[in-house]
Design a protein around this motif. Structure first.
Motif, PDB file in Angstrom:
ATOM      1  N   HIS A  47      -6.000  15.277  60.380  1.00  0.00           N
ATOM      2  CA  HIS A  47      -5.241  16.561  60.812  1.00  0.00           C
ATOM      3  C   HIS A  47      -5.084  17.224  62.410  1.00  0.00           C
ATOM      4  O   HIS A  47      -4.728  17.939  62.808  1.00  0.00           O
ATOM      5  CB  HIS A  47      -5.904  17.496  59.972  1.00  0.00           C
ATOM      6  N   TYR A  49     -15.195  19.841  54.352  1.00  0.00           N
ATOM      7  CA  TYR A  49     -14.654  19.098  52.450  1.00  0.00           C
ATOM      8  C   TYR A  49     -15.364  18.446  51.948  1.00  0.00           C
ATOM      9  O   TYR A  49     -15.835  18.807  50.225  1.00  0.00           O
ATOM     10  CB  TYR A  49     -13.664  18.052  52.430  1.00  0.00           C
ATOM     11  N   GLU A 104     -10.980  23.749  50.520  1.00  0.00           N
ATOM     12  CA  GLU A 104     -11.494  24.415  51.678  1.00  0.00           C
ATOM     13  C   GLU A 104     -10.336  24.709  51.880  1.00  0.00           C
ATOM     14  O   GLU A 104      -9.605  24.471  51.451  1.00  0.00           O
ATOM     15  CB  GLU A 104     -11.941  23.435  52.774  1.00  0.00           C
ATOM     16  N   ARG A 152     -12.059  30.509  68.670  1.00  0.00           N
ATOM     17  CA  ARG A 152     -13.589  29.113  68.478  1.00  0.00           C
ATOM     18  C   ARG A 152     -14.044  28.791  69.881  1.00  0.00           C
ATOM     19  O   ARG A 152     -13.271  29.621  71.056  1.00  0.00           O
ATOM     20  CB  ARG A 152     -12.677  27.723  68.578  1.00  0.00           C
ATOM     21  N   ARG A 189     -20.312  31.078  63.082  1.00  0.00           N
ATOM     22  CA  ARG A 189     -20.961  29.709  62.287  1.00  0.00           C
ATOM     23  C   ARG A 189     -21.332  29.002  63.407  1.00  0.00           C
ATOM     24  O   ARG A 189     -20.367  28.823  64.627  1.00  0.00           O
ATOM     25  CB  ARG A 189     -20.510  29.077  61.510  1.00  0.00           C
ATOM     26  N   SER A 225     -19.826  25.105  64.681  1.00  0.00           N
ATOM     27  CA  SER A 225     -18.259  23.652  63.747  1.00  0.00           C
ATOM     28  C   SER A 225     -19.774  22.949  63.480  1.00  0.00           C
ATOM     29  O   SER A 225     -20.861  22.661  64.251  1.00  0.00           O
ATOM     30  CB  SER A 225     -17.789  23.215  65.167  1.00  0.00           C
ATOM     31  N   LEU A 226     -18.809  21.801  62.155  1.00  0.00           N
ATOM     32  CA  LEU A 226     -18.980  20.675  61.796  1.00  0.00           C
ATOM     33  C   LEU A 226     -19.442  19.511  63.136  1.00  0.00           C
ATOM     34  O   LEU A 226     -20.648  19.416  62.660  1.00  0.00           O
ATOM     35  CB  LEU A 226     -18.381  20.242  60.776  1.00  0.00           C
ATOM     36  N   HIS A 227     -18.395  19.912  63.907  1.00  0.00           N
ATOM     37  CA  HIS A 227     -18.254  18.502  64.527  1.00  0.00           C
ATOM     38  C   HIS A 227     -18.874  19.083  66.056  1.00  0.00           C
ATOM     39  O   HIS A 227     -19.591  18.166  67.116  1.00  0.00           O
ATOM     40  CB  HIS A 227     -17.382  18.007  64.305  1.00  0.00           C
TER      41      HIS A 227
HETATM   42  O1  LIG Z   1     -16.348  23.241  61.870  1.00  0.00           O
HETATM   43  P1  LIG Z   1     -14.442  23.295  62.841  1.00  0.00           P
HETATM   44  O2  LIG Z   1     -15.073  22.692  63.244  1.00  0.00           O
HETATM   45  O3  LIG Z   1     -14.216  24.164  62.089  1.00  0.00           O
HETATM   46  O4  LIG Z   1     -14.885  21.649  61.803  1.00  0.00           O
HETATM   47  C1  LIG Z   1     -14.634  21.493  60.233  1.00  0.00           C
HETATM   48  C2  LIG Z   1     -13.635  20.857  59.336  1.00  0.00           C
HETATM   49  O5  LIG Z   1     -13.999  19.599  60.095  1.00  0.00           O
HETATM   50  C3  LIG Z   1     -13.153  18.708  59.310  1.00  0.00           C
HETATM   51  O6  LIG Z   1     -12.002  18.175  60.243  1.00  0.00           O
HETATM   52  C4  LIG Z   1     -13.674  18.643  57.931  1.00  0.00           C
HETATM   53  O7  LIG Z   1     -12.688  17.385  57.778  1.00  0.00           O
HETATM   54  C5  LIG Z   1     -13.104  19.204  57.339  1.00  0.00           C
HETATM   55  O8  LIG Z   1     -13.350  19.480  56.064  1.00  0.00           O
HETATM   56  C6  LIG Z   1     -13.866  20.543  58.108  1.00  0.00           C
HETATM   57  O9  LIG Z   1     -13.078  21.920  57.282  1.00  0.00           O
END
Ligand SMILES: O=P(O)(O)OC[C@H]1O[C@H](O)[C@H](O)[C@@H](O)[C@@H]1O
Length: 469
Positions: free
Chosen positions: A44, A282, A304, A363, A421, A423-425
């Motif tokens: 995305h 997800y 989500e 962000r 929080r 970020s995941l990445h």
């Molecule tokens: O933690 P963020 O930077 O907002 O990203 C969170 C997103 O990371 C990825 O795009 C995953 O596909 C999503 O499942 C998740 O929601």
């Protein structure tokens, strides 16, 4: 490619890949034949973040698995005595075959909708998006259901030719169906404002009954009703929860952490289900739903706000096309009762969902090279920001920490809430705020700003801008 060829020979190659159809096929048709899978895919995000996704028969691989694969692959490559381009080409030529998985997958989706419209075996080619034949003959008021699709130049274009048209829907006005990895029209993400604007405009311009939008690899989706009302984020979860709770009364709906308070009230008070607000990601929500089932708590939907949604009945695949098929099923079933039923059938299902007047995400970036990190990781730094925020909030009387929360710091107050929080990445602290009006949203933003300002490696420009506007 070479590693795949050497390990998993023979290698099968599906064109026009969207993320989940291969797994679907793996579950239903090819169980013993295909095990590991990988996709060269976009998601995305903008084109400069295209990449790979890896799957086994247990589902998608996580970050640690992928790190391990990449490290091993690079070691093998370095150590390889056969790394010449010519040999790589020779290895590939021998064993790659192209297989049209997509047609099988799409025809399963079509049959699912036909079954919902009352056709038990799903085999008879009846166009369920048209009023029944006797209505056509007796009233002469035939009108096909008009559904426009925005595939964002990703892989979701198949939904028009292989799912909607075989069902008898009119699809004129569908847009950006041709794959183009540079995504020239809009970021292919149903969370993105411009993407939602594009599909909403297409629905209104074409006077369509429904709009459907996918992200590039079709693991995220959203809809727009005939009046141009967006059915994404909390609304789409509410809609899916309504459908799933009709089928499984009382079941637990697992969602990500940024879902609204209004969604909890809707799921629990209106629908009689249980809302388990878990973590962002997800994979996190899916794994949590699977875990709940394994300890005896029934859950059928993990979803989500991003538009990723996975159903137990679909083997916990976060398949955006299948989510949209669940909406089509609802429409098809309504249309067999009432030939003029339209997307209001879906909109009515989310009636009563309370929505905040203000909902924003800001962000905050962590500068990883800043001296204040003292050589530590951005994660450690982010954690210390969150700890400090928690202490500061505990000293306030008009806001309080939410009792049940699984990541970051969620705080309620001023009629709304915020969540800060990691970020995941990325080296980022995303801040989500929802409030009944701008003043209250600003008060929540200021509470965060006061606490985080003493962390010089954190870029709070976006937050300052938000509270000043
Ligand atoms: O933690 P963020 O930077 O907002 O990203 C969170 C997103 O990371 C990825 O795009 C995953 O596909 C999503 O499942 C998740 O929601």
């Amino acid at each position: 490619m070479r590693g795949m060829l050497e390990s998993f020979c023979p290698l099968e190659n599906g064109d026009d890949s969207c993320c989940h159809f291969l797994l679907h096929l793996q579950d239903f048709h090819w169980q013993a034949k295909i095990l590991p899978l990988f996709f060269c895919t976009a998601s995305h995000l903008p084109y400069n973040r295209n990449g790979f996704k890896f799957f086994t028969s247990d589902g998608g691989l996580n970050k640690a698995n992928i790190k391990d694969i990449l490290e091993r692959a690079s070691r093998i490559y370095e150590e390889s005595e056969h790394g010449s381009i010519q040999e790589l080409e020779e290895a590939s030529r021998g064993v790659v075959t192209n297989v049209d998985y997509m047609s099988i997958y799409a025809s399963d989706l079509v049959q699912a909708v036909r079954k919902s419209a009352g056709n038990k075996d799903g085999n008879v080619p009846v166009a369920f998006f048209r009023p029944l034949l006797f209505v056509l003959i007796s009233t002469n008021r035939w009108k096909g259901m008009h559904i426009v699709v925005d595939a964002g130049n990703g892989a979701g274009g198949f939904f028009v030719d292989k799912v909607l048209r075989p069902l008898g829907a009119v699809t004129t006005g569908s847009q950006f169906l041709e794959p183009d990895g540079l995504f020239p029209n809009h970021i292919p993400n149903p969370e993105d404002k411009n993407a939602m604007k594009a599909i909403t405009q297409a629905v209104l311009d074409n006077k369509a009954d429904l709009g459907i939008i996918f992200d590039t690899d079709v693991d995220r989706s959203a809809a727009v009703d005939s009046s141009g009302r967006e059915l994404n984020r909390n609304r789409l979860i509410a809609l899916m929860a309504a459908i799933v709770l009709e089928e499984h009364p009382g079941t637990t709906i697992v969602t990500d952490s940024v879902t609204s308070d209004g969604l909890t009230t809707f799921i629990e008070n209106k629908l009689g289900g249980k809302h388990h607000r878990f973590k962002r990601g997800y994979k996190n929500v899916i794994d949590e739903a699977i875990r709940l089932n394994s300890i005896g708590e029934e859950s059928h939907l993990a979803m989500e706000t991003s538009g990723h949604g996975a159903l137990k009945e679909n083997h916990w695949l976060d398949d955006g096309a299948y989510l949209m098929v669940k909406l089509l099923n609802k429409l098809a079933a309504a249309r067999t009762q009432n030939s003029s039923a339209g997307s209001e059938v879906l909109t009515n299902l989310v009636e009563g969902l309370k929505e905040a007047a203000v909902a924003v995400e800001v962000r905050l970036k962590i500068d990883q090279s800043h001296a204040d990190l003292k050589g530590g990781s951005f994660r450690d730094y982010g954690e210390s920001v969150l700890k400090h925020l928690e202490n500061v909030i505990n000293s306030y009387s008009n806001v309080h920490i939410a009792p049940k929360n699984y990541e970051g710091i969620r705080v309620s107050g001023y009629g709304g809430w915020f969540l800060l929080r990691l970020s995941l990445h990325d080296p980022v602290l995303p801040l989500n705020i929802e409030a009944p009006n701008n003043d209250d949203a600003t008060k929540l933003g200021l509470a965060v700003l006061a606490a985080v300002s003493e962390f010089p490696a954190l870029d709070v420009t976006a937050l300052k801008k938000f509270v000043q506007e």
